[in-house]
Each structure stands twice: as C-alpha cells, then as structure tokens.
Design a protein around this motif. Structure first.
Motif, mmCIF file in Angstrom:
data_model
loop_
_atom_site.group_PDB
_atom_site.id
_atom_site.type_symbol
_atom_site.label_atom_id
_atom_site.label_comp_id
_atom_site.label_asym_id
_atom_site.label_seq_id
_atom_site.Cartn_x
_atom_site.Cartn_y
_atom_site.Cartn_z
ATOM 1 N N LEU A 1 0.816 -1.213 0.000
ATOM 2 C CA LEU A 1 0.000 0.000 0.000
ATOM 3 C C LEU A 1 0.849 1.262 0.000
ATOM 4 O O LEU A 1 0.304 2.343 0.038
ATOM 5 C CB LEU A 1 -0.870 0.002 1.263
ATOM 6 C CG LEU A 1 -2.304 -0.460 1.068
ATOM 7 C CD1 LEU A 1 -2.973 -0.578 2.418
ATOM 8 C CD2 LEU A 1 -3.061 0.520 0.208
ATOM 9 N N ARG A 2 2.186 1.121 -0.005
ATOM 10 C CA ARG A 2 3.022 2.326 0.108
ATOM 11 C C ARG A 2 2.678 3.337 -0.971
ATOM 12 O O ARG A 2 2.631 3.033 -2.145
ATOM 13 C CB ARG A 2 4.509 1.953 -0.031
ATOM 14 C CG ARG A 2 5.141 1.424 1.240
ATOM 15 C CD ARG A 2 5.080 2.419 2.390
ATOM 16 N NE ARG A 2 5.827 3.647 2.152
ATOM 17 C CZ ARG A 2 7.137 3.751 2.313
ATOM 18 N NH1 ARG A 2 7.837 2.716 2.711
ATOM 19 N NH2 ARG A 2 7.746 4.884 2.086
ATOM 20 N N LEU A 3 2.448 4.584 -0.553
ATOM 21 C CA LEU A 3 2.177 5.638 -1.521
ATOM 22 C C LEU A 3 3.487 6.323 -1.860
ATOM 23 O O LEU A 3 4.348 6.505 -0.994
ATOM 24 C CB LEU A 3 1.231 6.668 -0.918
ATOM 25 C CG LEU A 3 -0.163 6.175 -0.604
ATOM 26 C CD1 LEU A 3 -1.008 7.335 -0.133
ATOM 27 C CD2 LEU A 3 -0.807 5.560 -1.821
ATOM 28 N N ARG B 1 -3.706 5.301 -3.896
ATOM 29 C CA ARG B 1 -2.432 4.824 -4.429
ATOM 30 C C ARG B 1 -2.504 4.714 -5.963
ATOM 31 O O ARG B 1 -1.578 5.096 -6.668
ATOM 32 C CB ARG B 1 -2.118 3.455 -3.830
ATOM 33 C CG ARG B 1 -0.815 2.848 -4.323
ATOM 34 C CD ARG B 1 -0.779 1.350 -4.068
ATOM 35 N NE ARG B 1 -1.710 0.654 -4.966
ATOM 36 C CZ ARG B 1 -1.938 -0.649 -4.912
ATOM 37 N NH1 ARG B 1 -1.358 -1.385 -3.996
ATOM 38 N NH2 ARG B 1 -2.779 -1.213 -5.765
ATOM 39 N N ASP B 2 -3.634 4.200 -6.470
ATOM 40 C CA ASP B 2 -3.726 3.905 -7.895
ATOM 41 C C ASP B 2 -4.079 5.107 -8.765
ATOM 42 O O ASP B 2 -3.732 5.139 -9.936
ATOM 43 C CB ASP B 2 -4.784 2.807 -8.128
ATOM 44 C CG ASP B 2 -4.343 1.468 -7.543
ATOM 45 O OD1 ASP B 2 -3.134 1.297 -7.341
ATOM 46 O OD2 ASP B 2 -5.209 0.610 -7.290
ATOM 47 N N LEU C 1 0.614 4.123 4.215
ATOM 48 C CA LEU C 1 0.944 5.129 3.229
ATOM 49 C C LEU C 1 2.359 5.658 3.400
ATOM 50 O O LEU C 1 3.015 6.021 2.441
ATOM 51 C CB LEU C 1 -0.043 6.297 3.315
ATOM 52 C CG LEU C 1 -1.525 5.903 3.255
ATOM 53 C CD1 LEU C 1 -2.379 7.138 3.189
ATOM 54 C CD2 LEU C 1 -1.806 5.022 2.059
#
Length: 552
Positions: A6-8, A331-332, A155
């Motif tokens: 999930l890392r932004l 994120r996407d 995040l």
C-alpha cells in the motif's frame, strides 16, 4: 491493478502539504486558548458559536474513520444499499434532534447528556450512563486512532505503534490547549480538507471507469451483480447484498440505531450545546443534514469504484481488505500534490473523529463523574484543570483501545456492535422518559441497565454461535431492536409499581410540561423564513426521499 503493497509514493510537495496542515491545526488550538477563562469556555465554548460553525462541526465530528474508511468498505462489500446509513439512518434522526429534542437539551441548560438523565430520573441512572458513555468514547477513540495509524503505516511506512503515538499526540495538544473551541474550529477546517481529499478520488475514479454508466455496467459484471445498484430491491426477504429485511432497515437502523446515535450521543450533541442561542442550537443538526445527504457521493461511489478496479478486493486479511478501499484508490489514481491533499484529508477525518470522542469524554468525566461524585464544590479553575488531565487520560487509554480495534477486519462492524450496546438502551430510556411523564426514577435506572444487559447478551450469544444472524450488521440491527424493546417493557412494568416524580421537577425536561422557551433568546435575523428549523428540516427530509428514487 493488484495489491502490491500500500506504500504511496509521497514526494516532498505532499509532505509539505501534510506538515502545513499539522501546523495549522496546532495554531487553531493555540488561538482558541485565548478565549478560555472558565470551565464552560473549555467544555462548551462558552455557548457562543454561530450555527454554521456548529453545523459543520456536527457533520465533521461524525466524518471519522468509521465514516470514510467504513462506508467505502461497505460500498465495496454491499453496494448501493450502503446509502441507507445516510438517507434513512441519519437524516431523519438529525432533523428530529433539531426540531423536537434540542429545546430540552439547550433549554434545560444541561452541560451533558448524562446530566439530563440526572434531572429526569435520579443519580444512579446518571452515574450508570456517565460511566458507560465514558467507556464507549475511549473505545471509539481507539478505533479512530487505529485507523489513523493504519493509514500512516500503509501510506508512509511508519511502524503501527509510532503512528498511533504521533496521531494521539497531535489531538492531545490541540484539545488540552484549546478545549472544545479548538476541537470545533478544527472540525470546520477538517470538513473542507476531507472533501478536498475525497472529491479527486471520486472524479478521477469515475473518469477511469467510463463515468456513471460505465461504473454501473462494471458493477453489474462484478460479484454484486444488478443487486449492487439498488437500495430497496429484494428487501422483502434477506436475499440482498446486506442480508437485511426492510423491517430491520426501517426499525433497527432507521429508528433505533440512528435515533440512538444522533439524539443521545453526547459527542454530537455537545456541538449543538455550544451554539450561541436556542435557534442556532436547533439549526445545528439540521444544517448538518444537508452535507450528510451528499456524502455518499464521496464514500459509497469510491467503494464501488474500488470493487470494480482493484483485483481481489475483499480478502480476509492483508492489503486487500475492504477497509483499504480508499487508500488503495489513492495509491492507484492520484498524482503527487493531489495525493498530499488526500492523505491530509484522511488524517484530518480520523483526528476530527477522535477529537469528538475525547472532548465528549473529558466533559462527562469532569462534570458527571468527578464533580458529581468525587470532589464537589471546588473552584471553577480546579475543574478546568481536571478537564485537561481527563483529556490526557482519554488519549492514553485510547492508545490501548486502538490495539483492540486492530483485531477486527471490518471496523464498521465493530463500531455498529458498540452502538447497539451503548446507544440503543440509552435512546429507549431517553425517548420514553421525555414523552411519558409518569415514568419513574427507578424505572429509568432498571430500564437502562436491563436494556444494556440484553444488548451485550445478544452480541455474546451471536459470537458464541448460540444464535444465528446473516451478518454482523444484522446482529447489530437486532441487538439494538431487542434492547429498545426491553427498555420499553421494563419501564411499563416498573413504573406503575413505583412513585412518579413531582410535576414541578419535570418542567423543561418532559414533552408537554411547559418550561421550555424556544423564543427567549432570539437574535435579530433569526426570524427570517430561511432560518426556521421546521422548514429547513422538512426540506432535508424531502431531499432524502427524492435521492432514493434513482437507486430504488
């Protein structure tokens, strides 16, 4: 798109925006400090705020983790049926609070919801509610804190415990310093920040799936199918995504759960009690109903977008849980800069939710537990100091309860279970006591206690596999309904056997007993037609019905 962690990819610009927000929030806390002279200033903003400020704070206090993360999770899991939480599960109760109940709260000059119960019933009822409210607030503060930490961890890559402590520290500072005004002015700011964070997710997401029609086609092809696009279809049985019968939706959610939450939850009512006069206090929840009608656009729609664009969403654990619908979309979909605003919006929403719990807790603890039962008749400055200590205690305990919340895969289900236990019995006791003057003080205490026991019992029997419900949410609808029914039955049995309160003790507390002056503190301009609580309330109800038509 896949899970892929999930890392932004936050860049310097995003971090600058986030830091600016934290500085502003603390600045508002320090600015609010200048107005604090007495304990009423600290706990109720000196009853001086205008209706638009308290109205936006009223909505914002409810836009916590539960709302943003939980409703998007529900949108992905149950589809359009999630709108019931707004249009039948919030707006009617908010309008009722403004038109019917606010005059009793504001007019009787009580400082909290438990204090109303002390005047209407007796001290045992008061203490029971003060303690159960205090417990509920720290449990729910823990949920908001856990969600805040979850987002920071996912995040920004911070370890969970660091994120929990940092989030708690910031809320702690601005409430300890600025009191309720610090919380309320920050909530107004947070309202706009939250929207600024969620609107881009919705708009970019809709563009990506080919607009509303593209989204509808994609939902038809998803595992929800056509049923995911309707609110009331198939509710004659439980063969619908929510697994709920229309009776459960209307009575359990629309009446008991929602009225229980909006009309007796002091974390909400406190916002209206801080308004400058009766007219502003009555308009507070009604003004809040208007944004509430439209919030599904930025919670339920992103949930549906996540359902159709994130492959494998709905895993029991890991990054693809329903709770992560909004963070995954961020994120996407979002470019840098916008991303910073969105992350700030999420963090703002959890801080607003947690601040509401903490400011509710410190008021009830100070006035209803400490001042009423531990140390009476001390100077005002003493209670102001206790209020600040209570704030610190609430945040520290909240850090502990955050780890309880970590044990649930859909935090919404956990919160609904808490509501059915704490709010439904209270609402039953309240509404019967407010409209039936004969109800005795003893009946008040035993009704509240037995209703709470039944709600806890239903939950434990369901968890232990003794009774069966289609979903956790269905259990909370039934638990709330049974608790309410228990309260009514106990009140009906005990009242004729016990002595009533004298009529003069009930003035201003019970419907039809007089003693409420709705017009006493009218300001110039309050008489304008567009400031009539009744008219504003009726329009909000009509809009709620109209909004249901396209998704029936």
């Amino acid at each position: 798109m896949d899970g892929g962690g999930l890392r932004l990819n936050m860049n310097a610009l995003d971090y600058v925006l986030l830091a600016l927000y934290f500085v502003t929030v603390l600045g508002v806390g320090f600015a609010a400090r200048r107005a604090i002279r007495t304990s009423v200033d600290f706990f109720l903003s000196g009853r001086s705020l205008p209706a638009w400020v308290t109205g936006l704070a009223f909505v914002s206090a409810n836009l916590g983790a539960l709302e943003i993360i939980g409703m998007a999770a529900n949108g992905a899991q149950y589809g359009v049926m999630t709108v019931h939480y707004y249009w039948i599960g919030a707006v009617p109760a908010m309008v009722f609070l403004g038109i019917v109940m606010m005059p009793f709260y504001y007019g009787s000059k009580v400082r909290s919801v438990p204090e109303y119960l002390r005047l209407r019933f007796n001290r045992p009822t008061h203490l029971l509610n003060a303690i159960s409210f205090a417990v509920a607030q720290v449990l729910i503060a823990g949920v908001n804190l856990y969600a805040l930490a979850l987002v920071m961890q996912a995040l920004l890559g911070w370890p969970l415990w660091v994120a929990i402590i940092v989030g708690a520290a910031i809320v702690l500072v601005y409430i300890t310093i600025g009191g309720l005004s610090g919380a309320i002015y920050n909530e107004v700011l947070q309202f706009f920040v939250i929207l600024a964070g969620l609107i881009p997710v919705t708009v970019i997401g809709l563009v990506k799936v080919g607009g509303v029609s593209g989204l509808m086609d994609a939902v038809r092809d998803s595992r929800l199918g056509e049923a995911g696009l309707h609110a009331w279809q198939d509710t004659g049985s439980t063969a619908n995504p929510l697994g709920a019968h229309w009776l459960g939706i209307v009575f359990g959610l629309g009446f008991v759960l929602s009225f229980g939450y909006w009309t007796t939850n002091f974390a909400e009512v406190q916002r209206a009690l801080s308004a400058k006069n009766m007219s502003a206090a009555r308009r507070t929840p009604i003004i809040a109903a208007y944004p509430k009608l439209l919030i599904p656009a930025v919670t339920v729609i992103p949930g549906l977008i996540a359902l159709v664009t994130v492959k494998g969403l709905g895993a029991p654990s890991g990054d693809l849980q329903y709770n992560n619908a909004i963070p995954l979309l961020m994120r996407d979909l979002l470019p840098n800069g916008v991303l910073g605003v969105a992350v700030t919006g999420l963090i703002a929403s959890f801080m607003a939710g947690m601040a509401a719990n903490v400011s509710g807790f410190n008021t009830v603890f100070t006035y209803d537990i400490w001042q009423a039962y531990v140390r009476r008749d001390r100077p005002d400055a003493y209670y102001l100091r206790i209020g600040r200590y209570a704030t610190i205690a609430a945040v520290v305990i909240g850090i502990g309860t955050a780890f309880i919340a970590a044990g649930f895969s859909n935090i919404m289900n956990y919160i609904q279970a808490l509501f059915s236990v704490f709010n439904a019995p209270l609402f039953g006791t309240f509404i019967i006591g407010m409209f039936w003057k004969r109800m005795s003080a003893l009946a008040g205490f035993w009704s509240l206690l037995s209703g709470t026991v039944v709600a806890v019992g239903t939950y434990l029997l369901y968890k232990g596999g003794v009774i069966h419900f289609n979903s956790d949410l269905e259990e909370s609808f039934w638990g709330a309904g049974l608790a309410f029914a228990t309260v009514a039955v106990v009140a009906a049995i005990l009242t004729p056997l016990t002595a009533p309160k004298r009529d003069e003790d009930l003035r201003g507390l019970v419907y039809g007993m007089g003693g409420i002056d709705v017009k006493g503190d009218v300001l110039a301009g309050d008489a304008a037609w567009y400031r009539s609580p009744l008219l504003l309330g009726v329009i909000a109800l009509v809009l709620a019905v109209v909004l249901y038509i396209p998704v029936f």
